[in-house]
Design an enzyme around this catalytic site. Structure first.
Site, PDB file in Angstrom:
ATOM      1  N   ARG A   1     -71.063   6.120 -36.488  1.00 33.42           N
ATOM      2  CA  ARG A   1     -70.624   6.802 -37.722  1.00 33.42           C
ATOM      3  C   ARG A   1     -70.031   8.181 -37.466  1.00 33.42           C
ATOM      4  O   ARG A   1     -69.981   9.020 -38.354  1.00 33.42           O
ATOM      5  CB  ARG A   1     -71.771   6.922 -38.740  1.00 33.42           C
ATOM      6  CG  ARG A   1     -72.328   5.599 -39.192  1.00 33.42           C
ATOM      7  CD  ARG A   1     -72.987   5.749 -40.552  1.00 33.42           C
ATOM      8  NE  ARG A   1     -73.431   4.470 -41.053  1.00 33.42           N
ATOM      9  CZ  ARG A   1     -74.671   3.988 -40.895  1.00 33.42           C
ATOM     10  NH1 ARG A   1     -75.571   4.701 -40.280  1.00 33.42           N
ATOM     11  NH2 ARG A   1     -74.991   2.814 -41.380  1.00 33.42           N
TER      12      ARG A   1
ATOM     13  N   ASN B   1     -43.941  15.973 -43.520  1.00 34.49           N
ATOM     14  CA  ASN B   1     -43.078  14.813 -43.249  1.00 34.49           C
ATOM     15  C   ASN B   1     -41.599  15.163 -43.330  1.00 34.49           C
ATOM     16  O   ASN B   1     -40.747  14.265 -43.357  1.00 34.49           O
ATOM     17  CB  ASN B   1     -43.397  13.687 -44.232  1.00 34.49           C
ATOM     18  CG  ASN B   1     -44.757  13.094 -43.952  1.00 34.49           C
ATOM     19  OD1 ASN B   1     -45.024  12.663 -42.832  1.00 34.49           O
ATOM     20  ND2 ASN B   1     -45.628  13.098 -44.937  1.00 34.49           N
TER      21      ASN B   1
ATOM     22  N   ARG C   1     -49.624  18.593 -48.083  1.00 31.20           N
ATOM     23  CA  ARG C   1     -49.515  18.225 -46.676  1.00 31.20           C
ATOM     24  C   ARG C   1     -48.319  17.319 -46.429  1.00 31.20           C
ATOM     25  O   ARG C   1     -47.791  17.258 -45.317  1.00 31.20           O
ATOM     26  CB  ARG C   1     -50.811  17.557 -46.197  1.00 31.20           C
ATOM     27  CG  ARG C   1     -50.767  17.214 -44.710  1.00 31.20           C
ATOM     28  CD  ARG C   1     -52.094  16.761 -44.140  1.00 31.20           C
ATOM     29  NE  ARG C   1     -51.961  16.440 -42.714  1.00 31.20           N
ATOM     30  CZ  ARG C   1     -52.960  16.344 -41.874  1.00 31.20           C
ATOM     31  NH1 ARG C   1     -54.194  16.550 -42.288  1.00 31.20           N
ATOM     32  NH2 ARG C   1     -52.751  16.040 -40.607  1.00 31.20           N
TER      33      ARG C   1
ATOM     34  N   GLU D   1     -40.593  18.910 -33.689  1.00 27.62           N
ATOM     35  CA  GLU D   1     -41.661  19.350 -34.603  1.00 27.62           C
ATOM     36  C   GLU D   1     -41.733  20.885 -34.627  1.00 27.62           C
ATOM     37  O   GLU D   1     -42.130  21.470 -35.635  1.00 27.62           O
ATOM     38  CB  GLU D   1     -43.021  18.745 -34.198  1.00 27.62           C
ATOM     39  CG  GLU D   1     -43.029  17.224 -34.046  1.00 27.62           C
ATOM     40  CD  GLU D   1     -42.904  16.448 -35.370  1.00 27.62           C
ATOM     41  OE1 GLU D   1     -43.003  17.070 -36.448  1.00 27.62           O
ATOM     42  OE2 GLU D   1     -42.701  15.212 -35.313  1.00 27.62           O
TER      43      GLU D   1
ATOM     44  N   LYS E   1     -48.827  24.741 -38.856  1.00 23.66           N
ATOM     45  CA  LYS E   1     -49.193  23.419 -39.385  1.00 23.66           C
ATOM     46  C   LYS E   1     -50.603  23.484 -39.976  1.00 23.66           C
ATOM     47  O   LYS E   1     -50.864  22.942 -41.050  1.00 23.66           O
ATOM     48  CB  LYS E   1     -49.132  22.362 -38.272  1.00 23.66           C
ATOM     49  CG  LYS E   1     -49.811  21.061 -38.706  1.00 23.66           C
ATOM     50  CD  LYS E   1     -49.734  19.924 -37.740  1.00 23.66           C
ATOM     51  CE  LYS E   1     -50.517  18.729 -38.310  1.00 23.66           C
ATOM     52  NZ  LYS E   1     -50.373  17.512 -37.544  1.00 23.66           N
TER      53      LYS E   1
ATOM     54  N   HIS F   1     -40.152   9.283 -30.659  1.00 19.88           N
ATOM     55  CA  HIS F   1     -40.411   9.752 -32.020  1.00 19.88           C
ATOM     56  C   HIS F   1     -39.682  11.075 -32.299  1.00 19.88           C
ATOM     57  O   HIS F   1     -38.994  11.226 -33.315  1.00 19.88           O
ATOM     58  CB  HIS F   1     -41.921   9.918 -32.215  1.00 19.88           C
ATOM     59  CG  HIS F   1     -42.299  10.535 -33.507  1.00 19.88           C
ATOM     60  ND1 HIS F   1     -42.248   9.863 -34.696  1.00 19.88           N
ATOM     61  CD2 HIS F   1     -42.722  11.805 -33.817  1.00 19.88           C
ATOM     62  CE1 HIS F   1     -42.624  10.668 -35.678  1.00 19.88           C
ATOM     63  NE2 HIS F   1     -42.915  11.857 -35.173  1.00 19.88           N
TER      64      HIS F   1
ATOM     65  N   HIS G   1     -38.456   8.234 -39.149  1.00 18.85           N
ATOM     66  CA  HIS G   1     -39.255   7.021 -38.883  1.00 18.85           C
ATOM     67  C   HIS G   1     -38.372   5.772 -38.951  1.00 18.85           C
ATOM     68  O   HIS G   1     -38.570   4.821 -38.196  1.00 18.85           O
ATOM     69  CB  HIS G   1     -40.392   6.895 -39.902  1.00 18.85           C
ATOM     70  CG  HIS G   1     -41.585   7.739 -39.564  1.00 18.85           C
ATOM     71  ND1 HIS G   1     -42.392   8.305 -40.522  1.00 18.85           N
ATOM     72  CD2 HIS G   1     -42.109   8.116 -38.377  1.00 18.85           C
ATOM     73  CE1 HIS G   1     -43.350   8.992 -39.936  1.00 18.85           C
ATOM     74  NE2 HIS G   1     -43.207   8.902 -38.632  1.00 18.85           N
TER      75      HIS G   1
ATOM     76  N   LYS H   1     -55.695  13.821 -38.132  1.00 21.41           N
ATOM     77  CA  LYS H   1     -55.279  12.432 -38.380  1.00 21.41           C
ATOM     78  C   LYS H   1     -55.602  11.594 -37.146  1.00 21.41           C
ATOM     79  O   LYS H   1     -55.208  11.945 -36.038  1.00 21.41           O
ATOM     80  CB  LYS H   1     -53.782  12.353 -38.666  1.00 21.41           C
ATOM     81  CG  LYS H   1     -53.422  12.719 -40.097  1.00 21.41           C
ATOM     82  CD  LYS H   1     -51.954  12.451 -40.390  1.00 21.41           C
ATOM     83  CE  LYS H   1     -51.603  12.810 -41.825  1.00 21.41           C
ATOM     84  NZ  LYS H   1     -50.164  12.704 -42.095  1.00 21.41           N
TER      85      LYS H   1
ATOM     86  N   HIS I   1     -38.934  13.171 -41.627  1.00 17.36           N
ATOM     87  CA  HIS I   1     -39.590  11.985 -41.071  1.00 17.36           C
ATOM     88  C   HIS I   1     -39.256  10.693 -41.813  1.00 17.36           C
ATOM     89  O   HIS I   1     -39.463   9.617 -41.258  1.00 17.36           O
ATOM     90  CB  HIS I   1     -41.107  12.177 -41.034  1.00 17.36           C
ATOM     91  CG  HIS I   1     -41.567  13.040 -39.897  1.00 17.36           C
ATOM     92  ND1 HIS I   1     -41.149  14.346 -39.726  1.00 17.36           N
ATOM     93  CD2 HIS I   1     -42.401  12.787 -38.857  1.00 17.36           C
ATOM     94  CE1 HIS I   1     -41.713  14.855 -38.657  1.00 17.36           C
ATOM     95  NE2 HIS I   1     -42.478  13.926 -38.101  1.00 17.36           N
TER      96      HIS I   1
ATOM     97  N   GLU J   1     -53.986  14.949 -47.466  1.00 13.31           N
ATOM     98  CA  GLU J   1     -52.601  14.663 -47.846  1.00 13.31           C
ATOM     99  C   GLU J   1     -52.508  14.074 -49.248  1.00 13.31           C
ATOM    100  O   GLU J   1     -51.902  13.034 -49.485  1.00 13.31           O
ATOM    101  CB  GLU J   1     -51.939  13.723 -46.816  1.00 13.31           C
ATOM    102  CG  GLU J   1     -50.419  13.757 -46.897  1.00 13.31           C
ATOM    103  CD  GLU J   1     -49.734  13.095 -45.712  1.00 13.31           C
ATOM    104  OE1 GLU J   1     -50.159  13.294 -44.564  1.00 13.31           O
ATOM    105  OE2 GLU J   1     -48.761  12.377 -45.952  1.00 13.31           O
TER     106      GLU J   1
HETATM  107  N1  GLY Z   1     -47.850  14.970 -38.497  1.00 10.66           N
HETATM  108  C1  GLY Z   1     -47.985  15.238 -39.865  1.00 10.66           C
HETATM  109  C2  GLY Z   1     -49.401  15.487 -40.286  1.00 10.66           C
HETATM  110  O1  GLY Z   1     -50.267  15.656 -39.464  1.00 10.66           O
HETATM  111  O2  GLY Z   1     -49.661  15.521 -41.459  1.00 10.66           O
END
Ligand code: GLY
Length: 353
Positions: free
Chosen positions: A102, A227, A223, A166, A209, A249, A234, A124, A230, A219
């Site tokens: 957990r 993007n 947040r 980035e 960031k 990327h 993407h 993330k 992106h 997000e």
């Molecule tokens: N790479 C975008 C984020 O971490 O939200």
């Protein structure tokens, strides 16, 4: 040795074991320094798991190997998993750590430009599912992220450059970084003094960031501005992924940002010109055969599957100048196709291909 010592200082005092999960092929002399530092800080209480990095890790099939390693190394809820590699590795290891018992504590020591400035920060984690990116994942903030640009010395030139897309994005989003941060960007030089400057610059970019992440970890709103570039990026990445010459990327994001600048150039002409040149110089298009640009139809079909979309609308982030992002804006297929066509013509006229 100072940077390795700094990492040892960051380890939580109550961590009963540390598992250093690292990518193979990293710089041996840097590895040796961190090995000595861990030996000094946690004698007999740390282990190494070495893995092949890259997208193959971002599959469900990679998880059992990580879980088996966590079990065989006797990790408990008090242990720390220290990931050391590119963004795919920190995403996959972060997810496995978030699930095991957990949730184990995790920290990241990124080794690619992209991971140093972006992927390792903000919590993330994720793996892909049935061909769609990052469908399984969590938001799990690391205990810390430790940057050391010396890892970049063994990174292929193309990958080192790609991550700088980035850096441009963060400067576009934060007027306190803005043009100055990019104008002062150091040229590549693997000497120790220059690498220290790279570490500082990457750290500064990543902190901007984190200001966004701190305001909206999950997000739900702001947040999403991370993007920037992106949506199209993407789609370009997905388009080329299916060819013999996939784009990285960061390369695809650089093109996505240049498309955005093309759309904004009438309202912020100087900033757009500067950024377009900076991106073209620092993140050149891949030197692979490009017989033709992706057609708008193919890009739109990828964009229509973007996870940011709501109720079948393609959602994007617009840019109006340094520090001025707007989210959400809705894209229309016919308008996108027309603008993409004009963008491609302008790139062709500029002799980009
Ligand atoms: N790479 C975008 C984020 O971490 O939200």
């Amino acid at each position: 040795m100072a940077q390795a010592h700094a990492l040892a200082q960051l380890l939580p005092a109550d961590a009963d074991r540390v598992l250093w999960v690292r990518e193979s092929g990293l710089a041996p002399e840097v590895l040796e320094e961190y090995t000595d530092a861990l030996d000094g800080a946690r004698p007999g209480r740390w282990d190494v798991l070495e893995l092949e990095g890259g997208e193959a890790l971002k599959r469900w099939e990679a998880m059992p190997h990580l879980f088996d390693a966590f079990q065989s190394h006797g990790l408990t809820r008090s242990s720390l998993v220290l990931s050391c590699g590119g963004g795919a590795l920190s995403d996959a290891v972060g997810l496995a750590a978030a699930m095991w018992k957990r949730g184990l504590r995790v920290a990241h020591m990124p080794t690619t430009t992209l991971a140093m400035v972006d992927a390792a920060w903000g919590g993330k984690t994720g793996i892909n599912w049935r061909g769609s990116k990052n469908q399984l994942g969590t938001f799990t903030l690391p205990e810390f992220v430790h940057l050391d640009a010396r890892w970049l010395v063994t990174l292929p030139d193309r990958e080192r450059r790609a991550g700088l897309a980035e850096v441009a994005k963060h400067a576009m989003l934060h007027s306190h970084l803005g043009q100055t941060h990019l104008e002062d960007w150091p040229s590549w030089d693997p000497s120790l003094d220059a690498l220290e400057i790279w570490t500082e610059k990457l750290e500064k970019s990543s902190q901007s960031k984190m200001a966004v992440v701190d305001a909206d970890l999950h997000e739900r709103g702001t947040r999403a501005q991370l993007n920037l570039g992106h949506t199209v990026g993407h789609a370009v990445e997905a388009h080329y992924a299916a060819t013999a010459h996939p784009w990285l990327h960061g390369e695809a994001v650089a093109l996505g940002l240049r498309f955005l600048l093309f759309q904004t150039k009438d309202s912020a002409p100087e900033a757009c010109l500067f950024l377009d040149r900076w991106l073209a110089t620092h993140v050149p298009l891949p030197n692979t055969p490009l017989t033709q640009w992706p057609d708008a139809e193919s890009l739109w079909s990828h964009m229509a599957h973007d996870k940011k979309n709501v109720a079948d609308q393609v959602m994007d982030v617009a840019w109006h100048g340094w520090g001025k992002a707007e989210w959400p804006v809705m894209l229309e297929k016919s308008a996108f196709e027309a603008t993409w066509g004009r963008f491609v013509r302008s790139m062709e006229e500029a002799g980009t291909i």
